[in-house]
Scaffold this motif. Structure first.
Motif, PDB file in Angstrom:
ATOM      1  N   UNK A  22       0.648  -2.155  -5.886  1.00 32.26           N
ATOM      2  CA  UNK A  22       0.756  -1.241  -4.926  1.00 32.26           C
ATOM      3  C   UNK A  22      -0.857  -0.393  -4.934  1.00 32.26           C
ATOM      4  N   UNK A  23      -1.503  -0.414  -3.797  1.00 33.85           N
ATOM      5  CA  UNK A  23      -2.862   0.078  -3.604  1.00 33.85           C
ATOM      6  C   UNK A  23      -2.582   1.560  -2.938  1.00 33.85           C
ATOM      7  N   UNK A  24      -3.638   2.243  -3.522  1.00 34.69           N
ATOM      8  CA  UNK A  24      -3.498   3.620  -2.957  1.00 34.69           C
ATOM      9  C   UNK A  24      -4.327   3.766  -1.766  1.00 34.69           C
ATOM     10  N   UNK A  25      -4.218   4.486  -0.621  1.00 34.19           N
ATOM     11  CA  UNK A  25      -4.730   4.847   0.477  1.00 34.19           C
ATOM     12  C   UNK A  25      -4.729   6.229   0.762  1.00 34.19           C
ATOM     13  N   UNK A  26      -5.735   6.884   1.277  1.00 32.96           N
ATOM     14  CA  UNK A  26      -5.761   8.184   1.513  1.00 32.96           C
ATOM     15  C   UNK A  26      -4.948   8.800   2.726  1.00 32.96           C
ATOM     16  N   UNK A  80      -3.813  10.993 -14.032  1.00 34.55           N
ATOM     17  CA  UNK A  80      -4.794  11.031 -13.207  1.00 34.55           C
ATOM     18  C   UNK A  80      -4.613  11.618 -11.945  1.00 34.55           C
ATOM     19  N   UNK A  81      -5.491  11.952 -11.049  1.00 35.56           N
ATOM     20  CA  UNK A  81      -5.346  12.472  -9.675  1.00 35.56           C
ATOM     21  C   UNK A  81      -5.610  10.964  -8.868  1.00 35.56           C
ATOM     22  N   UNK A  82      -4.484  10.837  -8.243  1.00 37.10           N
ATOM     23  CA  UNK A  82      -4.743   9.564  -7.278  1.00 37.10           C
ATOM     24  C   UNK A  82      -5.765   9.681  -6.472  1.00 37.10           C
ATOM     25  N   UNK A  83      -6.632   8.479  -6.342  1.00 34.93           N
ATOM     26  CA  UNK A  83      -7.625   8.161  -5.635  1.00 34.93           C
ATOM     27  C   UNK A  83      -8.179   6.946  -4.790  1.00 34.93           C
ATOM     28  N   UNK A  84      -8.481   6.545  -3.924  1.00 37.11           N
ATOM     29  CA  UNK A  84      -8.927   5.158  -3.606  1.00 37.11           C
ATOM     30  C   UNK A  84      -9.306   4.457  -4.953  1.00 37.11           C
ATOM     31  N   UNK A  85      -8.937   3.306  -4.894  1.00 34.56           N
ATOM     32  CA  UNK A  85      -9.122   2.835  -6.283  1.00 34.56           C
ATOM     33  C   UNK A  85      -7.811   2.748  -7.252  1.00 34.56           C
ATOM     34  N   UNK A  86      -6.793   3.387  -7.107  1.00 31.00           N
ATOM     35  CA  UNK A  86      -5.736   3.689  -7.922  1.00 31.00           C
ATOM     36  C   UNK A  86      -4.901   2.781  -7.553  1.00 31.00           C
ATOM     37  N   UNK A  87      -4.230   1.782  -8.541  1.00 30.95           N
ATOM     38  CA  UNK A  87      -3.633   0.773  -8.346  1.00 30.95           C
ATOM     39  C   UNK A  87      -1.978   0.961  -9.258  1.00 30.95           C
ATOM     40  N   UNK A  98       0.308  13.720  -5.781  1.00 32.11           N
ATOM     41  CA  UNK A  98      -1.017  13.179  -5.860  1.00 32.11           C
ATOM     42  C   UNK A  98      -1.475  12.997  -7.372  1.00 32.11           C
ATOM     43  N   UNK A  99      -0.406  13.167  -8.192  1.00 30.78           N
ATOM     44  CA  UNK A  99      -0.699  12.883  -9.717  1.00 30.78           C
ATOM     45  C   UNK A  99      -0.024  11.495 -10.203  1.00 30.78           C
ATOM     46  N   UNK A 100      -0.905  10.820 -10.666  1.00 25.67           N
ATOM     47  CA  UNK A 100      -0.224   9.422 -10.965  1.00 25.67           C
ATOM     48  C   UNK A 100       0.607   9.401 -12.349  1.00 25.67           C
ATOM     49  N   UNK A 101       1.077   8.290 -12.683  1.00 23.13           N
ATOM     50  CA  UNK A 101       2.017   8.210 -13.987  1.00 23.13           C
ATOM     51  C   UNK A 101       1.154   8.262 -15.149  1.00 23.13           C
ATOM     52  N   UNK A 102      -0.015   8.134 -15.085  1.00 30.51           N
ATOM     53  CA  UNK A 102      -1.116   8.169 -16.325  1.00 30.51           C
ATOM     54  C   UNK A 102      -1.745   9.649 -16.346  1.00 30.51           C
ATOM     55  N   UNK A 143       0.964  -1.169   0.084  1.00 26.49           N
ATOM     56  CA  UNK A 143       0.085  -0.003   0.056  1.00 26.49           C
ATOM     57  C   UNK A 143       0.794   1.199   0.008  1.00 26.49           C
ATOM     58  N   UNK A 144       0.103   2.304  -0.445  1.00 29.71           N
ATOM     59  CA  UNK A 144       0.853   3.573  -0.273  1.00 29.71           C
ATOM     60  C   UNK A 144       0.002   4.732  -0.281  1.00 29.71           C
ATOM     61  N   UNK A 145       0.339   5.914   0.000  1.00 29.62           N
ATOM     62  CA  UNK A 145      -0.257   7.105  -0.024  1.00 29.62           C
ATOM     63  C   UNK A 145       0.595   8.295  -0.625  1.00 29.62           C
ATOM     64  N   UNK A 146      -0.033   9.488  -0.738  1.00 30.30           N
ATOM     65  CA  UNK A 146       0.625  10.685  -1.361  1.00 30.30           C
ATOM     66  C   UNK A 146       1.636  11.397  -0.429  1.00 30.30           C
ATOM     67  N   UNK A 147       1.925  10.863   0.493  1.00 31.27           N
ATOM     68  CA  UNK A 147       3.157  11.368   1.486  1.00 31.27           C
ATOM     69  C   UNK A 147       4.450  11.126   0.939  1.00 31.27           C
TER      70      UNK A 147
END
Length: 187
Positions: free
Chosen positions: A122-126, A79-86, A73-77, A40-44
């Motif tokens: 890696x799963x995104x968490x808030x 988009x904005x990272x949110x719960x459900x981002x892998x 908080x911006x992904x490689x694709x 798991x990861x977050x945007x910290x």
């Protein structure tokens, strides 16, 4: 006050019923189901390798691009990272691939990481606390590929080498027209 409280209760119960991730279930059966290492990861800054510069702007903390600007908080694709981002190995699981992880729910591959290789996601968490609570889990993940993974690039498929005029070409006092003509002949 009661209406606000009732709306909050409805929203919380809806979140509990629908699960953690925001991506919905595909209507087709999964392409594959594999045992994977799930972290798991977050945007910290600890999870995503960034810190604030002396100007207060986020920059990459370590590695080849140390000091370069970082979009937090911006992904490689993009988009904005949110719960459900892998985050996954995009050579195996291209952007847009949907996955179901037991205990997390459905998610979509929208990110990648240098340590995410092969059968590891890696799963995104808030929050960082939620990411630490998930930890490292080995579990069976259902996968819906959106398109086949791209083939690895072989040396025989490299683009042709283009030879550009050098500084020595200009020292010979050739006119621009002559340089363009020579360059056209090289192509």
């Amino acid at each position: 006050m009661r209406t606000i409280l009732s709306y909050a209760i409805v929203l919380c119960s809806l979140a509990l019923v629908t699960g953690c991730a925001t991506t919905s279930a595909p209507k087709t059966p999964p392409s594959a189901a594999k045992n994977m290492v799930v972290t798991a990861y977050c945007k910290c800054g600890k999870c995503c390798n960034w810190k604030r510069s002396w100007l207060g702007r986020p920059v990459i903390a370590k590695g080849k691009y140390k000091g370069h600007a970082k979009k937090v908080g911006i992904t490689a694709s993009g988009t904005k990272a949110k719960v459900g981002t892998i985050a996954a190995d995009t050579n195996k699981y291209p952007f847009g691939t949907v996955m179901y992880v037991p205990g997390y729910g459905y998610g979509r591959v929208e990110d990648r990481g240098s340590a995410i290789q092969g059968e590891h996601i890696d799963l995104y968490f808030r929050t960082h606390k939620q990411a630490l609570k998930w930890g490292r889990v080995n579990t069976k993940v259902s996968i819906w590929l959106t398109r086949p993974p791209r083939p690895s690039r072989s040396p025989s498929r490299r683009p042709p080498l283009v030879v550009l005029p050098t500084h020595a070409d200009y020292q010979q006092k050739e006119t621009l027209r002559q340089v363009r003509k020579r360059f056209a002949e090289l192509r």
